[in-house]
Design an enzyme around this catalytic site. Structure first.
Site, mmCIF file in Angstrom:
data_model
loop_
_atom_site.group_PDB
_atom_site.id
_atom_site.type_symbol
_atom_site.label_atom_id
_atom_site.label_comp_id
_atom_site.label_asym_id
_atom_site.label_seq_id
_atom_site.Cartn_x
_atom_site.Cartn_y
_atom_site.Cartn_z
ATOM 1 N N LYS A 13 32.786 18.223 64.657
ATOM 2 C CA LYS A 13 32.466 19.438 65.233
ATOM 3 C C LYS A 13 32.465 20.899 64.010
ATOM 4 C CE LYS A 13 34.257 19.209 69.076
ATOM 5 N NZ LYS A 13 35.151 17.950 69.009
ATOM 6 N N ARG A 86 34.139 22.567 77.979
ATOM 7 C CA ARG A 86 34.626 21.338 77.862
ATOM 8 C C ARG A 86 34.645 20.660 79.144
ATOM 9 N NH1 ARG A 86 37.688 21.184 72.855
ATOM 10 N NH2 ARG A 86 38.644 19.309 72.534
ATOM 11 N N ARG A 125 42.991 13.392 59.015
ATOM 12 C CA ARG A 125 42.770 14.858 58.876
ATOM 13 C C ARG A 125 43.979 15.647 58.531
ATOM 14 N NH1 ARG A 125 39.850 17.957 63.556
ATOM 15 N NH2 ARG A 125 41.353 16.809 64.951
ATOM 16 N N ARG A 158 48.016 18.104 62.214
ATOM 17 C CA ARG A 158 48.086 18.824 63.747
ATOM 18 C C ARG A 158 48.881 17.893 64.357
ATOM 19 N NH1 ARG A 158 41.902 20.175 65.498
ATOM 20 N NH2 ARG A 158 42.760 19.498 67.359
ATOM 21 N N ARG A 169 43.311 12.206 74.327
ATOM 22 C CA ARG A 169 42.415 13.251 74.007
ATOM 23 C C ARG A 169 40.928 12.531 74.312
ATOM 24 N NH1 ARG A 169 43.622 15.332 68.385
ATOM 25 N NH2 ARG A 169 41.698 16.495 68.450
HETATM 26 P P1 AP5 Z 1 36.433 17.924 62.345
HETATM 27 O O1 AP5 Z 1 35.223 18.602 61.818
HETATM 28 O O2 AP5 Z 1 37.782 18.555 62.191
HETATM 29 O O3 AP5 Z 1 36.487 17.337 63.881
HETATM 30 P P2 AP5 Z 1 36.326 18.226 65.443
HETATM 31 O O4 AP5 Z 1 35.316 17.481 65.963
HETATM 32 O O5 AP5 Z 1 36.139 19.548 65.148
HETATM 33 O O6 AP5 Z 1 37.545 17.709 65.849
HETATM 34 P P3 AP5 Z 1 38.800 18.385 66.723
HETATM 35 O O7 AP5 Z 1 39.857 17.274 66.806
HETATM 36 O O8 AP5 Z 1 39.257 19.901 66.072
HETATM 37 O O9 AP5 Z 1 38.260 18.553 67.813
HETATM 38 P P4 AP5 Z 1 38.937 18.732 69.517
HETATM 39 O O10 AP5 Z 1 37.745 18.969 70.087
HETATM 40 O O11 AP5 Z 1 39.547 17.675 69.870
HETATM 41 O O12 AP5 Z 1 40.012 19.803 69.061
HETATM 42 P P5 AP5 Z 1 40.156 21.275 69.259
HETATM 43 O O13 AP5 Z 1 40.539 21.997 68.112
HETATM 44 O O14 AP5 Z 1 38.797 21.925 70.050
HETATM 45 O O15 AP5 Z 1 36.542 16.680 61.616
HETATM 46 C C1 AP5 Z 1 37.890 15.580 61.671
HETATM 47 C C2 AP5 Z 1 38.093 14.639 60.165
HETATM 48 O O16 AP5 Z 1 36.935 14.120 59.951
HETATM 49 C C3 AP5 Z 1 38.177 15.993 59.284
HETATM 50 O O17 AP5 Z 1 39.241 15.568 58.381
HETATM 51 C C4 AP5 Z 1 36.899 15.985 58.743
HETATM 52 O O18 AP5 Z 1 37.054 16.455 57.092
HETATM 53 C C5 AP5 Z 1 36.315 14.528 58.831
HETATM 54 N N1 AP5 Z 1 35.094 14.522 59.129
HETATM 55 C C6 AP5 Z 1 34.105 15.237 59.668
HETATM 56 N N2 AP5 Z 1 32.954 14.749 59.777
HETATM 57 C C7 AP5 Z 1 33.026 13.749 58.737
HETATM 58 C C8 AP5 Z 1 32.125 12.871 58.448
HETATM 59 N N3 AP5 Z 1 30.535 13.037 58.827
HETATM 60 N N4 AP5 Z 1 32.196 11.826 57.373
HETATM 61 C C9 AP5 Z 1 33.723 11.555 57.140
HETATM 62 N N5 AP5 Z 1 34.489 12.407 57.680
HETATM 63 C C10 AP5 Z 1 34.171 13.439 58.363
HETATM 64 O O19 AP5 Z 1 40.818 21.378 70.548
HETATM 65 C C11 AP5 Z 1 42.293 21.154 70.468
HETATM 66 C C12 AP5 Z 1 42.979 21.360 72.010
HETATM 67 O O20 AP5 Z 1 42.736 22.644 72.342
HETATM 68 C C13 AP5 Z 1 42.372 20.197 73.017
HETATM 69 O O21 AP5 Z 1 43.057 19.013 72.944
HETATM 70 C C14 AP5 Z 1 42.981 21.116 74.204
HETATM 71 O O22 AP5 Z 1 44.100 21.117 74.531
HETATM 72 C C15 AP5 Z 1 42.507 22.861 73.797
HETATM 73 N N6 AP5 Z 1 41.344 23.404 73.887
HETATM 74 C C16 AP5 Z 1 40.499 23.581 73.025
HETATM 75 N N7 AP5 Z 1 39.505 24.040 73.875
HETATM 76 C C17 AP5 Z 1 39.509 23.715 74.915
HETATM 77 C C18 AP5 Z 1 38.538 24.053 76.341
HETATM 78 N N8 AP5 Z 1 37.355 24.675 76.119
HETATM 79 N N9 AP5 Z 1 39.294 23.777 77.260
HETATM 80 C C19 AP5 Z 1 40.403 23.265 77.540
HETATM 81 N N10 AP5 Z 1 41.274 22.835 76.522
HETATM 82 C C20 AP5 Z 1 40.714 23.187 75.442
#
Ligand code: AP5
Length: 214
Positions: A13, A86, A125, A158, A169
């Protein structure tokens, strides 16, 4: 354009948001990045969120909804929401807030990725603790091993990117976030994107859906 990006942890994302905001001149509102900023600054909100985030649990709706509706309310143009909503409650409250301003989500992108790919992406990552730039030990290496290209800071993993926390997760995603796909299919344009391929390949699929709306 107002866009919601749905997808499991590690679906890409954040990676795809960078392409989207560049092409369509949108604001990137990532709930995860905003929470991590609060933690780094030691705010009350950041302290509240810490234990949930590190264990892979969702931060409670009341905390997130106020924080993100405030962010959305301050946006002066279009935006892409990454990681929010979410839960169905978060989506319904966002819709209510938007209705009050005669606004609507124009497109929902649903990034689909297989679980083995997700595990490889997440455990490989690395991020810059200073500027939040994202790297991968195989797919997106920094110029100097372990060091951020932008500010020379040492990259870190992270705390929620371990194989064990990722399982929690993913379980939470399947139980609490996946139902949003049907929620949005009832009243919005939802585009299912196969996000297993290379980042540029996925980007082109997304552009092919968004270009006609821009
Ligand atoms: P990346 O683009 O970083 O993936 P992402 O989908 O953004 O992953 P996240 O882990 O950040 O999502 P998440 O939803 O779990 O975490 P968030 O920070 O929102 O890509 C991942 C890796 O793959 C990178 O190294 C990248 O280079 C590589 N990559 C990407 N695309 C690729 C491709 N096509 N090919 C090869 N490699 C690729 O949330 C964290 C925490 O915050 C949650 O667990 C929760 O506790 C809290 N939180 C956040 N939002 C909420 C909410 N709305 N409600 C409640 N809690 C929340």
């Amino acid at each position: 354009m107002r866009i919601v990006l749905l997808g499991a942890p590690g679906a890409g994302k954040g990676t795809q948001c960078k392409y989207i905001v560049d092409r369509y001149k949108l604001l990137h509102l990532s709930s995860g990045d905003i929470l991590r900023r609060h933690r780094a600054q030691g705010t009350e909100l950041g302290k509240k969120a810490q234990k949930f985030m590190d264990s892979g649990a969702l931060v409670p709706d009341n905390v997130i909804i106020d924080m993100m509706i405030d962010e959305v309310g301050r946006a002066t143009g279009g935006y892409v929401l990454d990681g929010f909503p979410r839960t169905v409650k978060q989506a319904a409250d966002l819709d209510k807030a938007l209705e009050g301003r005669d606004e609507k989500i124009d497109a929902v992108l649903n990034l689909g990725v297989n679980e083995d790919v997700i595990l490889r992406r997440i455990t490989g990552r690395r991020i810059c603790p200073k500027c939040a730039a994202v790297y991968h030990i195989e797919n997106l290496k920094p110029k100097v091993d372990g060091i951020c290209d932008k500010d020379g800071v040492k990259l870190v993993q992270r705390p929620d990117d371990t194989a064990e926390v990722v399982k929690t997760r993913l379980k939470n995603y399947n139980e609490q976030t996946a139902p949003l796909i049907n929620y949005y299919k009832r009243g919005n344009s939802v585009f299912d994107i196969d996000a297993n391929g290379e980042a540029e390949e996925v980007r082109n699929l997304i552009f092919s859906k968004l270009d006609p709306l821009a």
